[in-house]
Design an enzyme around this catalytic site. Sequence first.
Site, mmCIF file in Angstrom:
data_model
loop_
_atom_site.group_PDB
_atom_site.id
_atom_site.type_symbol
_atom_site.label_atom_id
_atom_site.label_comp_id
_atom_site.label_asym_id
_atom_site.label_seq_id
_atom_site.Cartn_x
_atom_site.Cartn_y
_atom_site.Cartn_z
ATOM 1 N N GLY A 17 -8.389 -0.538 10.475
ATOM 2 C CA GLY A 17 -8.209 0.355 10.821
ATOM 3 C C GLY A 17 -8.156 2.173 10.491
ATOM 4 O O GLY A 17 -8.845 3.051 10.828
ATOM 5 N N GLU A 36 -10.547 3.951 -1.830
ATOM 6 C CA GLU A 36 -10.410 1.956 -0.762
ATOM 7 C C GLU A 36 -10.176 1.056 -2.604
ATOM 8 O O GLU A 36 -10.638 2.298 -3.678
ATOM 9 C CB GLU A 36 -11.461 1.982 -0.627
ATOM 10 C CG GLU A 36 -12.008 0.439 -0.867
ATOM 11 C CD GLU A 36 -11.671 -0.698 0.070
ATOM 12 O OE1 GLU A 36 -11.220 -1.308 -0.455
ATOM 13 O OE2 GLU A 36 -10.535 -0.548 1.359
ATOM 14 N N GLY A 87 -11.876 -5.654 5.805
ATOM 15 C CA GLY A 87 -11.407 -7.288 6.165
ATOM 16 C C GLY A 87 -12.884 -7.996 6.822
ATOM 17 O O GLY A 87 -13.559 -8.683 6.939
ATOM 18 N N ALA A 92 -15.180 -13.455 9.906
ATOM 19 C CA ALA A 92 -15.882 -14.424 10.639
ATOM 20 C C ALA A 92 -16.381 -13.653 11.451
ATOM 21 O O ALA A 92 -17.358 -14.144 12.871
ATOM 22 C CB ALA A 92 -14.890 -15.691 10.773
ATOM 23 N N VAL A 228 -3.912 3.496 -4.359
ATOM 24 C CA VAL A 228 -2.958 4.142 -4.289
ATOM 25 C C VAL A 228 -1.995 3.559 -4.576
ATOM 26 O O VAL A 228 -1.767 2.284 -4.178
ATOM 27 C CB VAL A 228 -2.438 4.597 -2.389
ATOM 28 C CG1 VAL A 228 -1.542 5.619 -2.651
ATOM 29 C CG2 VAL A 228 -4.270 5.258 -2.002
ATOM 30 N N HIS A 469 -4.855 -14.424 8.803
ATOM 31 C CA HIS A 469 -4.649 -12.769 9.562
ATOM 32 C C HIS A 469 -3.377 -12.330 9.598
ATOM 33 O O HIS A 469 -2.479 -13.483 10.691
ATOM 34 C CB HIS A 469 -5.099 -12.768 11.693
ATOM 35 C CG HIS A 469 -6.338 -13.749 11.470
ATOM 36 N ND1 HIS A 469 -6.170 -15.290 12.492
ATOM 37 C CD2 HIS A 469 -7.787 -13.218 10.869
ATOM 38 C CE1 HIS A 469 -7.429 -15.047 12.265
ATOM 39 N NE2 HIS A 469 -8.782 -14.051 11.331
ATOM 40 N N GLY A 502 -3.367 -3.496 10.988
ATOM 41 C CA GLY A 502 -2.769 -5.070 11.041
ATOM 42 C C GLY A 502 -1.249 -4.767 10.837
ATOM 43 O O GLY A 502 -0.496 -5.272 11.983
#
Length: 542
Positions: A17, A36, A87, A92, A228, A469, A502
Amino acid sequence: MNGRFDHDVVVIGSGFGGSVAALRSVEKGYRVHVYEAGRRFADDDFAKTSWDVRRYLWAPALGCFGVQRIHKLPHVVILAGAGVGGGSLNYANTLYRPGEEFFVDGHWPGGFDWEQELDPHYATARRMLGVVERYPHTGPVERIMAGAAEDLGVGDTFRHAPVGVYFGKPGVTAPDPFFSGDGPARTGCTLCGNCMVGCRVGAKNTLAKNYLALAEKRGVVIEPLRTVVDVKPLDGGGYAVTTVRSGSWIRRPRTVTAEQVVFAGGTWGTQSLLHRMKATGSLPRLSESLGHLTRTNSEALDGAISVAVPEKVGLAHGVAITTSFHVDERTHVENVRYGPGSNLMGMLATGLVDGGRPLVSRIGALIVQLLRAPLTTLRLGSLRRWSERGIIALVMQTADNSLTLSVKRRFGRYRLTSAQGEGEPNPSYLPGAHRAARAIAARLEDEGGVRTEARGSWPEVFGIPLTAHFLGGAIVSASPERGVVDPYHRIWGYPGLHVVDGAAVPANPGVNPSLTITAMAERAMARWPQRGEQDSRPPQSN
């Protein structure tokens, strides 16, 4: 937008995202800064095997700044990513689009045909992530998976997976093959199997090779190793964003201001931050729906293992995931591999024990396995050449189950906890996963000619499933009573704040969600106005 803020846009996180948000907002003329929490990796910075825990695992307080995060809640153990690229560094490279049942789930906000709405953005995501629609190789593992599907009576559902990998000449570096020379040079995949430890070859289409590389060329600043810790509204508009150095024992907070803030730290990171901001009063108007409809993709991780390396069977040769089949209409199974030497995750594996019975009975079943064949059980459980002796089965479902997350304050810190949520209970045992694991084990034994058994995981024995996930909890919604963000990913009550990762996904896709997260992010950012132009999105009504 004006010069009274340090940045037009601050993006928290650089995964599927955050990377989209960074590139698309800078293309629209915004001044963009990305924080990050993880480190930046060059290709040869990744661990050679998973035993190099300082480069593989994420535990910054212990000096481990790797790509693999592991989080635990009462109802699930979560595997996630860390680093510039999120991620994508340890996923994978598997990029399925969900079936139609995902888009008609009743938790999507009304007023949109979501499958049609997202269709052009899936196309953009596939192009940007360099999707090869069918893994181009067939070897022993692919034959085993096809055979297991036939044995289960679902051979017609077997397919080679779509993957985000550059299959140029193995080991040979070539000029950018994806973006007309605007992206970085790439090296052909050598099928080493260590995609999930970090691709040292340069073949994996991580976000550092596409979205983030292009964003930085256009002026986006990415600041790694900054976590953050606070976001507060400013009088007169905009937000103050406070960060600390990741893993530092002595915190030296640093604050910048921005007109817009995008939360994109992954479901765990975004939920942790939003829950803490609501609890501390920094963002008191956050929806009471925060944490509701948190999804695990209804997942399980099982598999099969042999007592020795099966002769003539290169189980560790290939990319991480290559094939899949459906056990039933809502249960999807993929083979997963690690490369030679990457045996650390084998510590999670144990004998396969069916659920639906008390814990003492499940532990007793493991003890019986040991007593019946102690030498075989010990050989099966050995970590020696674990990745070369077995096949992991990643099982996902479109079932409508969920968790509800909240925070508890302990020792002065806010920590996430979980309870069963709406829909079916989040499963701790998937019978279809066990059937698949046993079918794969039988085929592996036939292929390799050595004793092979189906395997489960220690968390599963204790009724806690594993998921790679983790989704939802700050979902898109038609009102703040139904979710945390509106259909344009703006947080209800704080239209200058956005959730673009997500955490906004409202349903279990039943497949790897990376392509969907990317498509949803593309749609959200496509609705942003050019810098300085009129916003055509409808104002929030609540």
